[in-house]
Design an enzyme around this catalytic site. Structure first.
Site, short mmCIF file in Angstrom:
data_model
loop_
_atom_site.label_atom_id
_atom_site.label_comp_id
_atom_site.label_asym_id
_atom_site.label_seq_id
_atom_site.Cartn_x
_atom_site.Cartn_y
_atom_site.Cartn_z
N ARG A 312 0.81 -1.31 -0.02
CA ARG A 312 -0.11 -0.07 0.03
C ARG A 312 0.88 1.34 0.13
O ARG A 312 0.58 2.34 -0.65
CB ARG A 312 -0.96 0.03 1.02
CG ARG A 312 -1.99 -1.38 1.15
CD ARG A 312 -3.05 -0.91 2.13
NE ARG A 312 -3.98 -0.22 1.70
CZ ARG A 312 -3.96 1.25 2.24
NH1 ARG A 312 -3.16 1.50 3.36
NH2 ARG A 312 -4.75 1.97 1.79
N CYS A 342 14.93 -4.63 -4.41
CA CYS A 342 15.63 -3.84 -5.22
C CYS A 342 15.06 -2.77 -5.96
O CYS A 342 15.24 -2.82 -7.22
CB CYS A 342 16.64 -4.73 -6.20
SG CYS A 342 17.55 -5.95 -5.10
N TYR A 371 -6.23 -5.39 2.88
CA TYR A 371 -5.45 -5.05 1.80
C TYR A 371 -3.89 -5.02 2.05
O TYR A 371 -3.10 -4.33 1.56
CB TYR A 371 -5.73 -3.58 1.12
CG TYR A 371 -7.22 -3.56 0.52
CD1 TYR A 371 -7.94 -4.23 -0.13
CD2 TYR A 371 -8.08 -2.50 1.70
CE1 TYR A 371 -9.21 -4.32 -0.35
CE2 TYR A 371 -9.59 -2.65 1.64
CZ TYR A 371 -9.95 -3.35 0.41
OH TYR A 371 -11.24 -3.24 0.01
N1 LLP Z 1 -17.77 -3.44 -2.81
C1 LLP Z 1 -16.94 -3.01 -3.99
C2 LLP Z 1 -17.74 -3.37 -4.93
C3 LLP Z 1 -15.40 -3.00 -3.92
O1 LLP Z 1 -14.98 -2.65 -4.98
C4 LLP Z 1 -14.94 -2.58 -2.86
C5 LLP Z 1 -13.39 -2.25 -2.63
C6 LLP Z 1 -15.53 -2.84 -1.56
C7 LLP Z 1 -16.79 -3.14 -1.35
C8 LLP Z 1 -15.00 -2.81 -0.08
O2 LLP Z 1 -14.72 -1.30 0.28
P1 LLP Z 1 -13.82 -1.17 1.54
O3 LLP Z 1 -15.08 -1.19 2.64
O4 LLP Z 1 -12.94 -2.04 2.00
O5 LLP Z 1 -13.52 0.40 1.17
N2 LLP Z 1 -6.36 -2.14 -2.39
C9 LLP Z 1 -6.91 -0.77 -2.09
C10 LLP Z 1 -8.42 -0.55 -1.83
C11 LLP Z 1 -9.30 -1.12 -2.96
C12 LLP Z 1 -10.71 -1.15 -2.73
C13 LLP Z 1 -11.34 -1.73 -3.84
N3 LLP Z 1 -12.94 -2.16 -3.80
C14 LLP Z 1 -6.28 -0.27 -0.68
O6 LLP Z 1 -5.37 -0.75 -0.26
O7 LLP Z 1 -6.62 0.82 -0.22
#
Ligand code: LLP
Length: 421
Positions: A312, A342, A371
């Site tokens: 992240r 690296c 994540y």
């Molecule tokens: N529902 C859908 C359709 C989504 O695309 C996502 C997240 C969630 C629910 C859950 O969202 P949350 O409540 O966790 O915000 N890798 C990134 C975050 C990508 C989120 C993608 N979609 C990070 O590390 O910040």
């Protein structure tokens, strides 16, 4: 609130010293707290009181089956985006009747799997997907429960790469198209048009864009009902931000639920939510050891964790708190903190004020339960990071370290290279 704190000078997860886990399991490793996962689920669910809500944990945030099983036992459903996530959720004990299947690129095989499994809802993102799903359901002699994903043209989120609701994002269809597709689905004997869905972004720290998107959803549902087309549910997605402790706290689940209550006041409709980060982020840490320090005007701390374990900071410039596992003594000083990979991108933070650190010290990256492990890789031929779940005074390894010897078992030399030259 989470269950990570100093007790008698040692940083603990619930009743277990993280240093004890680090010694036994090795570093880097992820450690999750059962009590925190359960608490976050309860706080979110109970914020809606007696309203009919399905809380489907976004499996993409943390797909470890022990984490999923912990939440499934509390009654959580699962929001999934691949066959693999559906399989994990089922294996963890989430009933198919609480599984939502989302995503722009579902294949025919995945849609077939989901229909056969009898999932609660398939969130359809385009006309082409709707036609394919109708054909698959007809072929199977089933009625597939669907929602149409709306792109409300409202952007939000902690970083441009995790904003999903603007009109030019790849997700969903316009509100007008959603109405047309819903009506089309409602007429199909092999589709059960049950709802509309929306998700505008992640790490959202302001309720206003969420409220705007939810108002669009209510008006679309009212329009459908006004046209004599029944609609039973709205899926309002996830996205509520969490404290990473470098900025003011985001709205609480109670404030979020109060906003939802305002928007849907007097409107009888089932609601679904897909929180990921809010449940898991502050329920997990990444434990790492200081390998050595590079002498510089501002010293560089080289850890044994790297961007492959926690990506992240490298891709979203994300901030993660860093805590020494021994209660810090001495004045803080500025450090850069890096991993051994690296490339310069393998930098966790620059110019961070931290207590004095030396080779061999153990540290924890905070807010790493969402994540984190799910985005880990084996880049630089590193082991895939293990995961540990704590419950009270006990812990168990819930994914063991996948080391290079095991990784190599998947690889073979082609026949023309297999014999000695
Ligand atoms: N529902 C859908 C359709 C989504 O695309 C996502 C997240 C969630 C629910 C859950 O969202 P949350 O409540 O966790 O915000 N890798 C990134 C975050 C990508 C989120 C993608 N979609 C990070 O590390 O910040």
């Amino acid at each position: 609130m989470n269950h990570f704190e100093y007790r008698g000078g040692a940083f603990c997860c619930e009743g277990v010293k993280l240093a004890e886990i680090a010694e036994a399991v090795g570093t880097p490793c992820y450690v999750y707290s059962t009590a925190t996962l359960e608490r976050h689920y309860d706080v979110f669910r109970s914020a809606f009181g007696t309203r009919d809500v399905l809380v489907a944990f976004a499996v993409k945030a943390n797909s470890n089956i022990a984490v999923l099983a912990t939440l499934a036992r509390k009654g959580a459903g699962a929001d999934t985006v691949s066959q693999g996530e559906i399989e994990r959720a089922l294996m963890a004990g989430a009933p198919a009747s609480k599984i939502i299947f989302s995503g722009v690129g579902k294949t025919a095989e995945e849609l077939t799997f989901a229909v056969k499994a009898g999932v609660h809802q398939i969130n359809v993102e385009s006309r082409a997907e709707l036609e394919l799903l109708a054909e698959i359901a007809r072929g199977l002699g089933k009625k597939a429960p669907i929602a149409i994903r709306v792109n409300p043209d409202v952007g939000a989120g902690g970083h441009e790469k995790i904003s999903t609701g603007k009109g030019d994002a790849k997700f969903g269809v316009s509100p007008e198209q959603a109405l047309a597709l819903f009506a089309r689905a409602a007429d199909d004997p092999h589709l059960h048009a049950q709802g509309l869905a929306v998700h505008i972004g992640s790490q959202i720290r302001d309720l206003a864009p969420l409220e705007a998107a939810f108002r669009v959803m209510r008006s679309l549902a009212e329009k459908l009902r006004g046209d004599g087309i029944p609609i039973e549910r709205l899926d309002l997605g996830g996205g509520l931000g969490v404290p990473y402790f470098n900025e003011p706290d985001p709205p609480s689940p109670a404030e979020y639920a109060a906003m939802v209550g305002r928007v849907f006041d007097g409107f009888d409709i089932g609601l679904s939510f897909e929180p990921g980060r809010m449940i898991a982020a502050n329920a997990g840490v990444l434990v790492s050891r200081v390998v050595r320090l590079q002498e510089r005007p501002r010293p560089i701390v080289v850890l044994d964790a790297a961007m492959n374990d926690l990506i992240r900071p490298a891709i979203y410039d994300a901030y993660h708190g860093i805590k020494p596992l021994n209660q810090p003594k001495g004045a803080e000083q500025a450090y850069d903190v890096v991993g051994p990979i690296c490339e310069t991108g393998d930098t966790f933070t620059r110019n961070r004020m931290l207590p004095p650190l030396e080779a061999g010290d153990l540290v924890a990256f905070m807010t790493a339960g969402a994540y984190g492990a799910v985005m880990a890789s084996t880049y630089n031929a590193r082991a895939l990071v293990p995961e540990v779940l704590v419950s009270g005074d006990t812990y168990e390894i819930v994914r063991r370290r996948w080391d290079v010897a095991e990784q190599l078992k998947l690889e073979t030399l082609p026949s023309w290279l297999a014999t000695k030259a």
